[in-house]
Scaffold this motif. Structure first.
Motif, PDB file in Angstrom:
ATOM      1  N   ALA A   1       0.834  -1.205   0.000  1.00  0.00           N
ATOM      2  CA  ALA A   1       0.000   0.000   0.000  1.00  0.00           C
ATOM      3  C   ALA A   1       0.869   1.255   0.000  1.00  0.00           C
ATOM      4  O   ALA A   1       0.616   2.197  -0.761  1.00  0.00           O
ATOM      5  CB  ALA A   1      -0.941  -0.005   1.199  1.00  0.00           C
ATOM      6  N   ALA A   2       1.895   1.272   0.828  1.00  0.00           N
ATOM      7  CA  ALA A   2       2.788   2.432   0.902  1.00  0.00           C
ATOM      8  C   ALA A   2       3.514   2.650  -0.430  1.00  0.00           C
ATOM      9  O   ALA A   2       3.697   3.790  -0.864  1.00  0.00           O
ATOM     10  CB  ALA A   2       3.795   2.250   2.035  1.00  0.00           C
TER      11      ALA A   2
ATOM     12  N   ILE B   1      -4.932   5.667   2.811  1.00  0.00           N
ATOM     13  CA  ILE B   1      -5.723   5.695   4.032  1.00  0.00           C
ATOM     14  C   ILE B   1      -5.493   4.363   4.734  1.00  0.00           C
ATOM     15  O   ILE B   1      -5.821   3.295   4.208  1.00  0.00           O
ATOM     16  CB  ILE B   1      -7.223   5.929   3.742  1.00  0.00           C
ATOM     17  CG1 ILE B   1      -7.408   7.259   3.004  1.00  0.00           C
ATOM     18  CG2 ILE B   1      -8.015   5.904   5.049  1.00  0.00           C
ATOM     19  CD1 ILE B   1      -8.832   7.573   2.622  1.00  0.00           C
ATOM     20  N   SER B   2      -4.908   4.419   5.921  1.00  0.00           N
ATOM     21  CA  SER B   2      -4.492   3.233   6.660  1.00  0.00           C
ATOM     22  C   SER B   2      -5.380   2.990   7.875  1.00  0.00           C
ATOM     23  O   SER B   2      -5.496   3.851   8.747  1.00  0.00           O
ATOM     24  CB  SER B   2      -3.040   3.408   7.117  1.00  0.00           C
ATOM     25  OG  SER B   2      -2.704   2.452   8.090  1.00  0.00           O
ATOM     26  N   GLU B   3      -5.961   1.821   7.923  1.00  0.00           N
ATOM     27  CA  GLU B   3      -6.786   1.456   9.070  1.00  0.00           C
ATOM     28  C   GLU B   3      -5.960   1.475  10.355  1.00  0.00           C
ATOM     29  O   GLU B   3      -6.417   2.004  11.378  1.00  0.00           O
ATOM     30  CB  GLU B   3      -7.400   0.075   8.866  1.00  0.00           C
ATOM     31  CG  GLU B   3      -8.298  -0.350  10.019  1.00  0.00           C
ATOM     32  CD  GLU B   3      -8.845  -1.742   9.853  1.00  0.00           C
ATOM     33  OE1 GLU B   3     -10.073  -1.888   9.835  1.00  0.00           O
ATOM     34  OE2 GLU B   3      -8.031  -2.696   9.753  1.00  0.00           O
ATOM     35  N   ASP B   4      -4.754   0.922  10.321  1.00  0.00           N
ATOM     36  CA  ASP B   4      -3.906   0.895  11.517  1.00  0.00           C
ATOM     37  C   ASP B   4      -3.639   2.300  12.047  1.00  0.00           C
ATOM     38  O   ASP B   4      -3.681   2.541  13.257  1.00  0.00           O
ATOM     39  CB  ASP B   4      -2.575   0.192  11.235  1.00  0.00           C
ATOM     40  CG  ASP B   4      -2.704  -1.320  11.117  1.00  0.00           C
ATOM     41  OD1 ASP B   4      -3.763  -1.873  11.483  1.00  0.00           O
ATOM     42  OD2 ASP B   4      -1.731  -1.942  10.651  1.00  0.00           O
ATOM     43  N   ALA B   5      -3.359   3.236  11.140  1.00  0.00           N
ATOM     44  CA  ALA B   5      -3.076   4.613  11.564  1.00  0.00           C
ATOM     45  C   ALA B   5      -4.299   5.239  12.227  1.00  0.00           C
ATOM     46  O   ALA B   5      -4.183   5.881  13.282  1.00  0.00           O
ATOM     47  CB  ALA B   5      -2.625   5.454  10.377  1.00  0.00           C
ATOM     48  N   TRP B   6      -5.456   5.056  11.630  1.00  0.00           N
ATOM     49  CA  TRP B   6      -6.684   5.618  12.206  1.00  0.00           C
ATOM     50  C   TRP B   6      -7.015   4.970  13.545  1.00  0.00           C
ATOM     51  O   TRP B   6      -7.362   5.664  14.504  1.00  0.00           O
ATOM     52  CB  TRP B   6      -7.853   5.461  11.228  1.00  0.00           C
ATOM     53  CG  TRP B   6      -7.855   6.509  10.167  1.00  0.00           C
ATOM     54  CD1 TRP B   6      -7.161   6.495   8.991  1.00  0.00           C
ATOM     55  CD2 TRP B   6      -8.554   7.744  10.204  1.00  0.00           C
ATOM     56  NE1 TRP B   6      -7.401   7.645   8.299  1.00  0.00           N
ATOM     57  CE2 TRP B   6      -8.255   8.429   9.005  1.00  0.00           C
ATOM     58  CE3 TRP B   6      -9.423   8.334  11.118  1.00  0.00           C
ATOM     59  CZ2 TRP B   6      -8.793   9.679   8.708  1.00  0.00           C
ATOM     60  CZ3 TRP B   6      -9.955   9.577  10.812  1.00  0.00           C
ATOM     61  CH2 TRP B   6      -9.642  10.243   9.628  1.00  0.00           C
TER      62      TRP B   6
ATOM     63  N   MET C   1      -6.409   1.963  -0.049  1.00  0.00           N
ATOM     64  CA  MET C   1      -6.948   1.677   1.280  1.00  0.00           C
ATOM     65  C   MET C   1      -6.220   0.497   1.895  1.00  0.00           C
ATOM     66  O   MET C   1      -6.358  -0.640   1.433  1.00  0.00           O
ATOM     67  CB  MET C   1      -8.447   1.385   1.218  1.00  0.00           C
ATOM     68  CG  MET C   1      -9.277   2.629   0.987  1.00  0.00           C
ATOM     69  SD  MET C   1     -11.041   2.312   1.214  1.00  0.00           S
ATOM     70  CE  MET C   1     -11.121   2.193   3.015  1.00  0.00           C
ATOM     71  N   ASP C   2      -5.460   0.786   2.931  1.00  0.00           N
ATOM     72  CA  ASP C   2      -4.775  -0.270   3.674  1.00  0.00           C
ATOM     73  C   ASP C   2      -5.709  -0.739   4.785  1.00  0.00           C
ATOM     74  O   ASP C   2      -5.501  -0.481   5.965  1.00  0.00           O
ATOM     75  CB  ASP C   2      -3.446   0.255   4.229  1.00  0.00           C
ATOM     76  CG  ASP C   2      -2.620  -0.837   4.875  1.00  0.00           C
ATOM     77  OD1 ASP C   2      -2.984  -2.027   4.743  1.00  0.00           O
ATOM     78  OD2 ASP C   2      -1.617  -0.505   5.529  1.00  0.00           O
ATOM     79  N   PHE C   3      -6.787  -1.368   4.348  1.00  0.00           N
ATOM     80  CA  PHE C   3      -7.790  -1.988   5.203  1.00  0.00           C
ATOM     81  C   PHE C   3      -7.919  -3.426   4.700  1.00  0.00           C
ATOM     82  O   PHE C   3      -7.785  -3.665   3.501  1.00  0.00           O
ATOM     83  CB  PHE C   3      -9.151  -1.312   5.034  1.00  0.00           C
ATOM     84  CG  PHE C   3      -9.329   0.004   5.738  1.00  0.00           C
ATOM     85  CD1 PHE C   3     -10.341   0.161   6.678  1.00  0.00           C
ATOM     86  CD2 PHE C   3      -8.516   1.092   5.454  1.00  0.00           C
ATOM     87  CE1 PHE C   3     -10.534   1.376   7.316  1.00  0.00           C
ATOM     88  CE2 PHE C   3      -8.700   2.312   6.084  1.00  0.00           C
ATOM     89  CZ  PHE C   3      -9.721   2.449   7.025  1.00  0.00           C
ATOM     90  N   PRO C   4      -8.212  -4.392   5.550  1.00  0.00           N
ATOM     91  CA  PRO C   4      -8.290  -5.769   5.064  1.00  0.00           C
ATOM     92  C   PRO C   4      -9.525  -6.030   4.203  1.00  0.00           C
ATOM     93  O   PRO C   4     -10.618  -5.561   4.508  1.00  0.00           O
ATOM     94  CB  PRO C   4      -8.339  -6.601   6.353  1.00  0.00           C
ATOM     95  CG  PRO C   4      -8.913  -5.676   7.374  1.00  0.00           C
ATOM     96  CD  PRO C   4      -8.441  -4.299   7.000  1.00  0.00           C
ATOM     97  N   ALA C   5      -9.293  -6.783   3.145  1.00  0.00           N
ATOM     98  CA  ALA C   5     -10.371  -7.289   2.290  1.00  0.00           C
ATOM     99  C   ALA C   5     -10.227  -8.812   2.245  1.00  0.00           C
ATOM    100  O   ALA C   5     -10.175  -9.424   1.188  1.00  0.00           O
ATOM    101  CB  ALA C   5     -10.274  -6.671   0.900  1.00  0.00           C
TER     102      ALA C   5
END
Length: 167
Positions: free
Chosen positions: A21-22, A33-38, A80-84
């Motif tokens: 993602a990066a 947009i990173s889930e871990d960061a949020w 989006m660095d969120f799991p799918a």
């Protein structure tokens, strides 16, 4: 105006989704947009179990959907660095890009469990704050729910073999 493209990821814990993602977010007109960061910003030191993660992550869904659709509509690509990693999670991404009228790409980071576990072990030493959750037990628990994307789901899938010696 042309909409941006939504790029999201499927892969086991430690597969390299955040790293990929990066890398992709360095492209012009692209945001990450990173889930871990949020989650770490909104819920510092509150996520120590799968249940706590699910509860907090669920709270992000509605505002993230609106944010991402707005950014896509402005013509900017969104990584989006969120799991799918499950059919249900991927349905949420479908809702985002379809409602925005945006193209998408699902990157399936396909690596062996051994590679994932080695990366998780390395991550524990590099990021000691993750030592409590980045464990073999957590990997096994989370991996039990993993569902690789299927052709009948209808996503634009790019399979990435992200293993040492196979790049």
């Amino acid at each position: 105006m042309k909409t941006g493209t939504l790029i999201f990821f499927c892969g086991k814990m430690g597969a390299g989704k955040s790293t990929r993602a990066a890398e992709l977010a360095c492209a012009p007109r692209t945001v990450l947009i990173s889930e871990d960061a949020w989650l770490s910003a909104l819920y510092p030191d509150q996520i120590h179990s799968v249940e706590a993660y699910i509860s907090r992550a669920q709270r992000l869904r509605a505002p993230m959907k609106l944010l991402v659709q707005s950014v896509l509509s402005a013509g900017t690509n969104v990584v989006m660095d969120f799991p799918a990693n499950t059919v249900r999670q991927r349905a949420w991404f479908r809702d985002i890009f379809e409602n925005a009228g945006a193209p998408h790409r699902l990157e399936f980071i396909d690596v062996t469990d051994e590679v994932c576990l080695a990366r998780i072990a390395l991550r524990r030493t590099q990021q000691p704050e993750r030592a409590a959750t980045d464990t073999v037990e957590m990997f096994e628990r989370v991996t039990a729910y993993f569902e690789p994307p299927l052709a009948e789901e209808g996503f634009n899938v790019v399979r990435v073999l992200n293993e040492p010696g196979k790049d």
